[in-house]
Design an enzyme around this catalytic site. Structure first.
Site, short mmCIF file in Angstrom:
data_model
loop_
_atom_site.label_atom_id
_atom_site.label_comp_id
_atom_site.label_asym_id
_atom_site.label_seq_id
_atom_site.Cartn_x
_atom_site.Cartn_y
_atom_site.Cartn_z
N ARG A 189 0.81 -1.23 0.00
CA ARG A 189 0.00 0.00 0.00
C ARG A 189 0.84 1.28 0.00
NH1 ARG A 189 -3.16 -3.01 3.76
NH2 ARG A 189 -4.89 -3.96 2.62
N LYS A 211 3.06 11.98 -11.21
CA LYS A 211 2.30 10.98 -11.99
C LYS A 211 3.14 9.72 -12.12
CE LYS A 211 -0.76 13.72 -14.90
NZ LYS A 211 -1.19 14.00 -16.28
N GLU A 239 9.68 18.34 -24.77
CA GLU A 239 8.90 18.76 -23.59
C GLU A 239 9.33 20.17 -23.15
OE1 GLU A 239 6.41 16.95 -22.61
OE2 GLU A 239 6.88 14.82 -22.90
N LYS A 244 7.05 23.58 -14.99
CA LYS A 244 6.17 22.44 -14.70
C LYS A 244 5.68 22.45 -13.25
CE LYS A 244 5.19 17.61 -14.82
NZ LYS A 244 5.40 16.27 -15.34
N GLU A 284 -4.94 17.52 -11.62
CA GLU A 284 -5.39 17.79 -12.99
C GLU A 284 -6.89 18.04 -13.12
OE1 GLU A 284 -2.94 15.74 -15.95
OE2 GLU A 284 -4.72 15.61 -17.23
N ARG A 293 -3.58 21.97 -14.82
CA ARG A 293 -2.52 20.99 -15.13
C ARG A 293 -2.70 20.38 -16.52
NH1 ARG A 293 0.47 16.36 -11.45
NH2 ARG A 293 1.81 15.69 -13.14
N ASN A 323 -0.61 18.72 -21.11
CA ASN A 323 -0.93 17.71 -22.13
C ASN A 323 -0.92 18.28 -23.55
OD1 ASN A 323 -1.33 15.77 -20.16
ND2 ASN A 323 -3.45 16.38 -19.87
N HIS A 378 -0.07 16.21 -26.54
CA HIS A 378 -0.10 14.81 -26.11
C HIS A 378 -1.35 14.07 -26.55
CE1 HIS A 378 3.36 16.00 -23.84
NE2 HIS A 378 3.48 14.83 -23.26
N HIS A 391 0.20 11.08 -28.05
CA HIS A 391 0.11 9.75 -27.43
C HIS A 391 -0.43 8.72 -28.41
CE1 HIS A 391 0.25 10.72 -22.85
NE2 HIS A 391 1.43 10.37 -23.34
N HIS A 413 9.04 9.11 -27.28
CA HIS A 413 7.93 9.89 -26.71
C HIS A 413 7.95 11.34 -27.20
CE1 HIS A 413 4.95 11.20 -23.76
NE2 HIS A 413 5.76 12.18 -23.44
N1 LIG Z 1 4.98 10.99 -15.23
C1 LIG Z 1 4.96 11.99 -16.07
O1 LIG Z 1 4.49 13.08 -15.75
C2 LIG Z 1 5.54 11.81 -17.43
C3 LIG Z 1 5.81 12.92 -18.23
C4 LIG Z 1 6.42 12.72 -19.47
C5 LIG Z 1 6.73 11.45 -19.88
N2 LIG Z 1 6.45 10.38 -19.09
C6 LIG Z 1 6.79 9.03 -19.50
O2 LIG Z 1 8.20 8.93 -19.61
C7 LIG Z 1 8.52 7.90 -20.53
C8 LIG Z 1 9.59 8.38 -21.47
O3 LIG Z 1 10.73 8.71 -20.72
P1 LIG Z 1 12.19 8.63 -21.34
O4 LIG Z 1 12.21 9.35 -22.61
O5 LIG Z 1 13.12 9.01 -20.28
O6 LIG Z 1 12.30 7.08 -21.73
P2 LIG Z 1 13.14 5.84 -21.16
O7 LIG Z 1 13.01 5.72 -19.69
O8 LIG Z 1 12.73 4.68 -21.96
O9 LIG Z 1 14.64 6.23 -21.48
C9 LIG Z 1 15.06 6.32 -22.81
C10 LIG Z 1 16.23 5.37 -23.10
O10 LIG Z 1 17.41 5.88 -22.55
C11 LIG Z 1 18.05 4.91 -21.73
N3 LIG Z 1 18.78 5.66 -20.72
C12 LIG Z 1 18.29 6.26 -19.63
N4 LIG Z 1 19.24 6.99 -19.05
C13 LIG Z 1 20.37 6.83 -19.77
C14 LIG Z 1 21.68 7.38 -19.67
N5 LIG Z 1 22.00 8.26 -18.73
N6 LIG Z 1 22.59 6.99 -20.59
C15 LIG Z 1 22.25 6.13 -21.60
N7 LIG Z 1 21.02 5.62 -21.75
C16 LIG Z 1 20.08 5.97 -20.84
C17 LIG Z 1 16.92 4.06 -21.26
O11 LIG Z 1 17.36 2.79 -20.85
C18 LIG Z 1 16.05 3.99 -22.50
O12 LIG Z 1 16.59 3.04 -23.39
C19 LIG Z 1 7.23 7.53 -21.24
O13 LIG Z 1 6.77 6.31 -20.72
C20 LIG Z 1 6.27 8.65 -20.85
O14 LIG Z 1 4.94 8.24 -20.81
C21 LIG Z 1 5.88 10.55 -17.88
ZN LIG Z 2 5.25 14.03 -22.49
#
Ligand SMILES: NC(=O)c1ccc[n+]([C@@H]2O[C@H](COP(=O)([O-])OP(=O)(O)OC[C@H]3O[C@@H](n4cnc5c(N)ncnc54)[C@H](O)[C@@H]3O)[C@@H](O)[C@H]2O)c1
Ligand SMILES: [Zn+2]
Length: 353
Positions: free
Chosen positions: A110, A132, A174, A212, A222, A226, A230, A233, A237, A254
């Site tokens: 939990r 999130k 972003e 942000k 949201e 907030r 999006n 997105h 998405h 992304h």
């Molecule tokens: N929670 C939120 O508010 C929010 C906002 C925006 C995006 N997201 C989510 O975030 C995700 C995308 O994040 P991302 O772009 O970081 O993707 P990711 O976590 O897949 O990272 C991208 C790639 O880089 C690699 N990597 C990470 N750090 C590294 C480093 N220092 N050196 C070399 N390789 C490295 C990872 O293993 C992966 O292959 C999506 O799932 C999206 O939905 C969430």
């Molecule tokens: Zn995003």
């Protein structure tokens, strides 16, 4: 939530984190990495954040692993390795690790404490901040999740040294979004960058995080404001989901998908929220300068539009968008008549003058 966004900056904050965690006297501390951050970041993490760790949990890298079966694996690992309600989890990775790790932590027994150490540009400026957490459900992004702030987010830009260039570009989308929805001067500054590298982008990371957090503090769950985050997105998405599930298509990150979403939504805005056509062109031109053009066929478009209808933000079959009235001035819950979608794809595909 108000007092709970704790973000610290710089290499020293990693050491401070280790002290903080030690003081908390958790029954056990785990680190979650993916296969890439295990390779590129874990050693550096131990050098900079000297902590006694009870276990390193590794998940496969990639959005396609941001799902329930990875969670199940990690819940089992935590359980088998003796984690209890007083354990904590450090998420060391990109948005996939921070989103999924946050969700695993929020649901295990939990809810246990968790910490985010984002290692991609995208997770620094966006994913790791704002509470999130969540996972995808089939092709549908972020369908399952919880909003809860981590105990702390540590922003340390040294991780970016090993990040591939396309991942930097993904995070940059972003940042451009933050300018477009909230800060026209910031948009102008980013627009004028001549190259994208960790050193050219580092100076702007904090501005993006500040933009942000301002929004998230105002409206953590949201209900209204907030939603502006999006922007790009709704279509983005759907595009991301489509390319994720079609392995024969080129890989789309992304931010790259969101970039297309922002260009298309700029077009929709010229019809539905009064954005000046010249500003829509400026947006298209700017993205075209930084992002490769993707050829979206007619068949792709239809599939993307099907996914769009499943967006979790739809209410009673209506597809609502965040659209710009002008650069820096967004409008939420704008209903877009379906007939504009084909034209929006056309606008994205059209030649930039
Ligand atoms: N929670 C939120 O508010 C929010 C906002 C925006 C995006 N997201 C989510 O975030 C995700 C995308 O994040 P991302 O772009 O970081 O993707 P990711 O976590 O897949 O990272 C991208 C790639 O880089 C690699 N990597 C990470 N750090 C590294 C480093 N220092 N050196 C070399 N390789 C490295 C990872 O293993 C992966 O292959 C999506 O799932 C999206 O939905 C969430
Ligand atoms: Zn995003």
């Amino acid at each position: 939530m108000k007092d709970h966004i704790k973000i610290t900056y710089g290499q020293k904050s990693l050491e401070a984190l280790s002290q903080k965690i030690t003081t908390k006297k958790y029954s056990s501390v785990f680190v979650l990495v993916d296969t890439h951050t295990e390779q590129y970041c874990l050693e550096r993490f131990f050098e900079n954040c000297p902590l006694e760790i009870d276990g390193v949990l590794t998940m496969n890298a990639g959005e396609e692993n941001k799902n329930l079966s990875t969670c199940e694996y990690l819940w089992n690992e935590l359980s088998d390795q003796g984690a209890d309600r007083n354990s904590s989890l450090i998420n060391l990775g990109g948005g996939v690790v921070t989103d999924l790790g946050g969700f695993v932590a929020c649901t295990f027994k939990r809810g246990i404490d968790f910490y985010n150490i984002p290692t991609t540009l995208l997770s620094m400026v966006d994913a790791s901040v704002g509470g999130k957490t969540g996972i995808d459900l089939g092709a549908l992004k972020n369908q399952i999740g919880i909003i809860r702030e981590p105990q702390e987010v540590v922003i340390e830009t040294g991780w970016l040294q090993t990040l591939p260039e396309d991942e930097l570009r993904s995070g940059f989308a972003e940042m451009l979004k933050h300018g477009l929805i909230a800060n026209p001067n910031y948009w102008k500054t980013l627009q004028s960058l001549t190259s994208l590298s960790s050193s050219s982008l580092e100076p702007f990371i904090k501005t993006s995080i500040d933009e942000k957090t301002k929004v998230v503090l105002e409206d953590p769950y949201e209900k209204g404001l907030r939603k502006i985050l999006n922007f790009g997105h709704t279509l983005g998405h759907a595009i991301e989901s489509y390319y994720l599930t079609h392995k024969d298509k080129s890989r789309l990150l992304h931010g790259e998908a969101i970039a297309i979403g922002m260009v298309m939504e700029a077009y929709l805005a010229t019809h539905c929220s009064g954005l000046d056509a010249a500003e829509a062109d400026e947006i298209k031109k700017t993205f075209a300068a930084f992002y490769p053009q993707i050829d979206i066929t007619f068949e792709d478009q239809n599939e993307i539009l099907k996914l769009l209808r499943h967006d979790k933000k739809n209410k009673a079959g209506r597809i609502n968008f965040v659209l710009l009235k002008a650069i820096g001035s967004p409008d939420i819950d704008v209903e877009v008549p379906h007939e504009f979608f084909a034209k929006a794809f056309e606008f994205y595909q059209s030649k930039t003058n």
